[in-house]
Design a protein around this motif. Structure first.
Motif, PDB file in Angstrom:
ATOM      1  N   ILE A  74      35.958 -72.169  64.962  1.00  0.00           N
ATOM      2  CA  ILE A  74      35.503 -72.159  66.354  1.00  0.00           C
ATOM      3  C   ILE A  74      36.678 -72.281  67.316  1.00  0.00           C
ATOM      4  O   ILE A  74      36.749 -71.582  68.325  1.00  0.00           O
ATOM      5  N   LYS A  75      37.599 -73.161  67.004  1.00  0.00           N
ATOM      6  CA  LYS A  75      38.728 -73.440  67.897  1.00  0.00           C
ATOM      7  C   LYS A  75      39.754 -72.305  67.927  1.00  0.00           C
ATOM      8  O   LYS A  75      40.399 -72.100  68.951  1.00  0.00           O
ATOM      9  N   ASN A  76      39.890 -71.557  66.833  1.00  0.00           N
ATOM     10  CA  ASN A  76      41.026 -70.653  66.715  1.00  0.00           C
ATOM     11  C   ASN A  76      40.722 -69.171  66.507  1.00  0.00           C
ATOM     12  O   ASN A  76      41.586 -68.334  66.774  1.00  0.00           O
ATOM     13  N   TYR A  77      39.555 -68.845  66.017  1.00  0.00           N
ATOM     14  CA  TYR A  77      39.341 -67.468  65.584  1.00  0.00           C
ATOM     15  C   TYR A  77      39.435 -66.443  66.704  1.00  0.00           C
ATOM     16  O   TYR A  77      40.065 -65.399  66.542  1.00  0.00           O
ATOM     17  N   SER A  78      38.838 -66.714  67.849  1.00  0.00           N
ATOM     18  CA  SER A  78      38.845 -65.692  68.905  1.00  0.00           C
ATOM     19  C   SER A  78      40.270 -65.419  69.395  1.00  0.00           C
ATOM     20  O   SER A  78      40.630 -64.265  69.639  1.00  0.00           O
ATOM     21  N   THR A  79      41.083 -66.449  69.510  1.00  0.00           N
ATOM     22  CA  THR A  79      42.480 -66.242  69.922  1.00  0.00           C
ATOM     23  C   THR A  79      43.238 -65.493  68.837  1.00  0.00           C
ATOM     24  O   THR A  79      43.999 -64.560  69.123  1.00  0.00           O
ATOM     25  N   TYR A  80      43.021 -65.873  67.584  1.00  0.00           N
ATOM     26  CA  TYR A  80      43.672 -65.175  66.476  1.00  0.00           C
ATOM     27  C   TYR A  80      43.284 -63.696  66.472  1.00  0.00           C
ATOM     28  O   TYR A  80      44.139 -62.820  66.337  1.00  0.00           O
ATOM     29  N   GLU A  81      42.015 -63.422  66.638  1.00  0.00           N
ATOM     30  CA  GLU A  81      41.548 -62.041  66.629  1.00  0.00           C
ATOM     31  C   GLU A  81      42.172 -61.237  67.776  1.00  0.00           C
ATOM     32  O   GLU A  81      42.611 -60.106  67.590  1.00  0.00           O
ATOM     33  N   ARG A  82      42.250 -61.844  68.964  1.00  0.00           N
ATOM     34  CA  ARG A  82      42.850 -61.173  70.119  1.00  0.00           C
ATOM     35  C   ARG A  82      44.336 -60.896  69.868  1.00  0.00           C
ATOM     36  O   ARG A  82      44.809 -59.777  70.075  1.00  0.00           O
ATOM     37  N   LEU A  83      45.071 -61.889  69.370  1.00  0.00           N
ATOM     38  CA  LEU A  83      46.497 -61.709  69.113  1.00  0.00           C
ATOM     39  C   LEU A  83      46.749 -60.715  67.980  1.00  0.00           C
ATOM     40  O   LEU A  83      47.661 -59.891  68.047  1.00  0.00           O
ATOM     41  N   SER A  84      45.936 -60.796  66.958  1.00  0.00           N
ATOM     42  CA  SER A  84      46.070 -59.891  65.822  1.00  0.00           C
ATOM     43  C   SER A  84      45.753 -58.453  66.235  1.00  0.00           C
ATOM     44  O   SER A  84      46.450 -57.521  65.829  1.00  0.00           O
ATOM     45  N   SER A  85      44.726 -58.279  67.050  1.00  0.00           N
ATOM     46  CA  SER A  85      44.364 -56.944  67.530  1.00  0.00           C
ATOM     47  C   SER A  85      45.459 -56.365  68.418  1.00  0.00           C
ATOM     48  O   SER A  85      45.763 -55.173  68.349  1.00  0.00           O
ATOM     49  N   ARG A  86      46.053 -57.212  69.244  1.00  0.00           N
ATOM     50  CA  ARG A  86      47.173 -56.778  70.101  1.00  0.00           C
ATOM     51  C   ARG A  86      48.334 -56.296  69.232  1.00  0.00           C
ATOM     52  O   ARG A  86      48.927 -55.249  69.497  1.00  0.00           O
ATOM     53  N   LEU A  87      48.653 -57.056  68.191  1.00  0.00           N
ATOM     54  CA  LEU A  87      49.744 -56.673  67.293  1.00  0.00           C
ATOM     55  C   LEU A  87      49.416 -55.371  66.571  1.00  0.00           C
ATOM     56  O   LEU A  87      50.256 -54.481  66.466  1.00  0.00           O
ATOM     57  N   LEU A  88      48.207 -55.250  66.086  1.00  0.00           N
ATOM     58  CA  LEU A  88      47.812 -54.033  65.373  1.00  0.00           C
ATOM     59  C   LEU A  88      47.904 -52.809  66.284  1.00  0.00           C
ATOM     60  O   LEU A  88      48.419 -51.771  65.874  1.00  0.00           O
TER      61      LEU A  88
END
Length: 179
Positions: A143-157
């Motif tokens: 809950i605390k981290n997934y949405s930020t991780y997904e946003r950062l990971s998508s930006r990198l991809l």
């Protein structure tokens, strides 16, 4: 004599730069592909890895023992830190800046979570804590981290795909989402 010295100087410069050249493929590998180390972050992948830990040799010819979850997290942290250092050491250029910045941002986000929350989760597993306590912390991490991780990971991809296309790097994307 000046011409010979000048020629030797030019040859030395060319040799030193040719030996230290980092290819576009190397940059892409360090910045994008090495983030596979954190695949499953803040989601089921990491939970599964801790729930079913790897085994290691016990020092005998046939013996194996289950790894402590702390060992798994500590090993992952070491690899992530090394990959992060490699990315930070890459020279930013006009065509790779977005990709490198996205990679650095991703590492800067996930590394503290591994060092704190995932270390706590590993300690719960190793201590034999209740399933409900383990599940609650895993859910909190998600809950605390997934949405930020997904946003950062998508930006990198996205930045990585553009970089790969500009440099004709053939990449097969098997996992369309970051988890």
């Amino acid at each position: 004599m000046k011409k010979i010295n000048y020629l030797f100087f030019i040859m030395a410069v060319l040799l030193s730069t040719s030996c230290n050249t980092t290819t576009a493929e190397d940059i892409f590998s360090d910045a994008v592909l090495n983030t596979n180390l954190i695949y499953g972050f803040a989601d089921e992948g990491m939970v599964r890895e801790l729930a079913s830990p790897s085994v290691k040799s016990d020092g005998t010819a046939d013996g194996y023992i289950t790894m402590k979850r702390k060992e798994i997290i500590d090993t992952k942290i070491v690899f992530i830190e090394k990959a992060f250092e490699n990315v930070k050491a890459l020279k930013k250029q006009n065509d790779n800046t977005e990709m490198l910045e996205a990679s650095i941002a991703l590492y800067e986000f996930v590394l503290p979570v591994y060092k704190s929350d995932y270390s706590k989760l590993a300690a719960l597993y190793d201590a034999g804590a209740s399933e409900s306590l383990i599940n609650q912390l895993a859910q909190d991490i998600h809950i605390k981290n997934y949405s930020t991780y997904e946003r950062l990971s998508s930006r990198l991809l996205a930045a990585g795909k553009l970089y790969a296309a500009r440099h004709n790097i053939k990449v097969n994307y098997v996992n369309p989402s970051p988890s």
